[in-house]
Design a protein around this motif. Structure first.
Motif, PDB file in Angstrom:
ATOM      1  N   HIS A   1      27.402  35.337 -19.617  1.00 54.39           N
ATOM      2  CA  HIS A   1      28.261  35.001 -18.477  1.00 54.39           C
ATOM      3  C   HIS A   1      27.909  35.826 -17.223  1.00 54.39           C
ATOM      4  O   HIS A   1      27.973  35.328 -16.101  1.00 54.39           O
TER       5      HIS A   1
ATOM      6  N   HIS B   1      26.677  34.536 -13.509  1.00 54.74           N
ATOM      7  CA  HIS B   1      27.228  34.893 -12.186  1.00 54.74           C
ATOM      8  C   HIS B   1      26.106  35.284 -11.222  1.00 54.74           C
ATOM      9  O   HIS B   1      26.166  34.977 -10.035  1.00 54.74           O
TER      10      HIS B   1
ATOM     11  N   SER C   1      34.316  40.807 -11.178  1.00 56.07           N
ATOM     12  CA  SER C   1      35.216  39.706 -11.530  1.00 56.07           C
ATOM     13  C   SER C   1      36.500  40.279 -12.113  1.00 56.07           C
ATOM     14  O   SER C   1      36.762  41.477 -11.994  1.00 56.07           O
TER      15      SER C   1
ATOM     16  N   ASP D   1      34.590  31.500 -11.791  1.00 57.27           N
ATOM     17  CA  ASP D   1      34.003  30.901 -12.992  1.00 57.27           C
ATOM     18  C   ASP D   1      33.775  29.394 -12.863  1.00 57.27           C
ATOM     19  O   ASP D   1      34.663  28.658 -12.407  1.00 57.27           O
TER      20      ASP D   1
HETATM   21 ZN    ZN Z   1      33.331  35.332 -14.493  1.00 61.23          ZN
END
Ligand code: ZN
Ligand code: KG4
Length: 357
Positions: A119, A123, A147, A324
């Protein structure tokens, strides 16, 4: 190549379909055409708790995924899919599993290859959306991923070559926005709420009255800590704005405190990023994660780069790709596929604490 990607690491259910088109045979210099990018946000459900409730989020993903898939396929014009990408971690374990199990079913049904995606890398690679390019001339790069769950400074030497330089020892920057917003009664998610309130602050009408800490700003390492900032806000508010167990704070006071919280976080993030840029002679700064949707952070980064006369490639994703989404997972999936990271669906597992290497 058409990639279908699934993102369920936190409270957004995302499915995206992208078309990867590469110039000549240079597989690293590609355009990522987004055919569809559906994000079903659970914000309203979690707002009442002031944060994400993992089991509730998991249930919502389960409910949302089939509908989000239908919408994503329809919007993309039902193309023939070549590869499935899915977020493996880091994130909330029950939520990750929901996306992974859904991806596995799809993989089996369509008889397709599957790649697991980090993840955080997603990003970072969100910056390749809208034809932004990263070439060998842009490395080494310093990436700042901020985040709700993560705050990391990363040295990126090439695609797939990362070294974590520092990270938060407690709360993430977004978490600090969320928790202080809750203390101030500003709602969830806190980042956009604090940003909006801070924008009402006008220094000409209101001289500065409070000073919040900038935790670890001058420490020698690249680690962060935001829980002290949260606690300082909590004490400040309890001491000055609580009467008979009731929050009594006017709009102007809210604007001043919001402005100072935002500025404290921005000061720490920019100072540490530029310090890493100098030490590692970076040719690019790459931002990613929900917190970089913050206008003031973007503006002040650009200003600082100009003021310091830094000749540097500055990449920040379009706002809707900072928070996201599955389009960024599809792009990261493409680079995993290039590396030969395709797996049998049987071997794809969630890893809540997955780290970049
Ligand atoms: Zn995220
Ligand atoms: O990347 P993201 O969507 O999810 C995680 O991977 O955690 O980031 C969500 C975080 C939340 O903490 C939210 O408050 C923060 O990003 N955020 C912002 C802004 N928009 C979202 N923080 C500051 N300013 C914003 N405009």
């Amino acid at each position: 190549m058409i990639i279908l990607a699934i993102e369920t690491s936190c409270d957004d259910t995302g499915i995206s379909i992208i078309n990867v088109k590469c110039q000549n045979s240079n597989v690293k210099s590609c355009n990522f055409e987004i055919l569809s990018n559906i994000v079903s946000s659970q914000v309203k459900i979690h707002a009442q708790y002031g944060g994400v409730y993992p089991l509730l989020a998991k249930r919502e993903h389960q409910k949302n995924l089939p509908t989000v898939l239908k919408k994503a396929l329809k919007k993309a014009g039902n193309p023939k899919i070549d590869l499935i990408a899915v977020t493996q971690g880091p994130g909330l374990e029950p939520c990750l599993w929901q996306g992974i199990n859904f991806a596995k079913e799809l993989t089996k049904k369509l008889n397709l290859p599957i790649v697991p995606v980090n993840h955080i890398e997603a990003h970072i690679l969100a910056n390749l959306i809208n034809n932004q390019q990263l070439t060998i001339n842009n490395f080494p790069a310093i990436c700042l991923v901020v985040s709700g769950g993560h705050t990391q400074l990363i040295l990126m030497k090439d695609f797939g070559k990362y070294r974590i330089l520092g990270e938060t020892r407690d709360d993430a920057a977004g978490e600090c926005f969320d928790k202080t917003a809750r203390v101030l009664g500003l709602g969830y998610p806190g980042g956009p709420a604090i940003e909006a309130k801070a924008a009402e602050y006008d220094i000409r009408n209101t001289p500065y009255e409070i000073q919040l800490p900038r935790p670890m700003i001058y420490h020698k390492n690249y680690d962060f800590s935001f829980s002290g900032l949260k606690t300082a806000v909590l004490y400040l508010v309890k001491k000055n704005f609580y009467k008979n167990n009731q929050l009594t704070i006017n709009n102007q006071q809210l604007a001043i405190i919001s402005h100072e919280i935002q500025q404290a976080i921005i000061d720490v993030l920019i100072y540490k990023t530029l310090k890493a840029v100098k030490e590692y002679k970076a040719k690019s700064i790459i931002l990613g994660g929900g917190v970089v949707a913050n206008n003031e952070l973007r503006k002040q980064f650009k200003l600082k780069i100009v003021n310091c006369k830094l000749k540097i490639n500055f990449l920040v994703p379009p706002k809707k790709f900072s928070t996201d989404n599955a389009a960024m997972v599809a792009i990261a999936g493409y680079y995993q596929w290039l590396k030969g990271e395709t797996k049998s669906w049987k071997n794809v597992e969630a890893n809540a604490h997955l780290r970049l290497k």
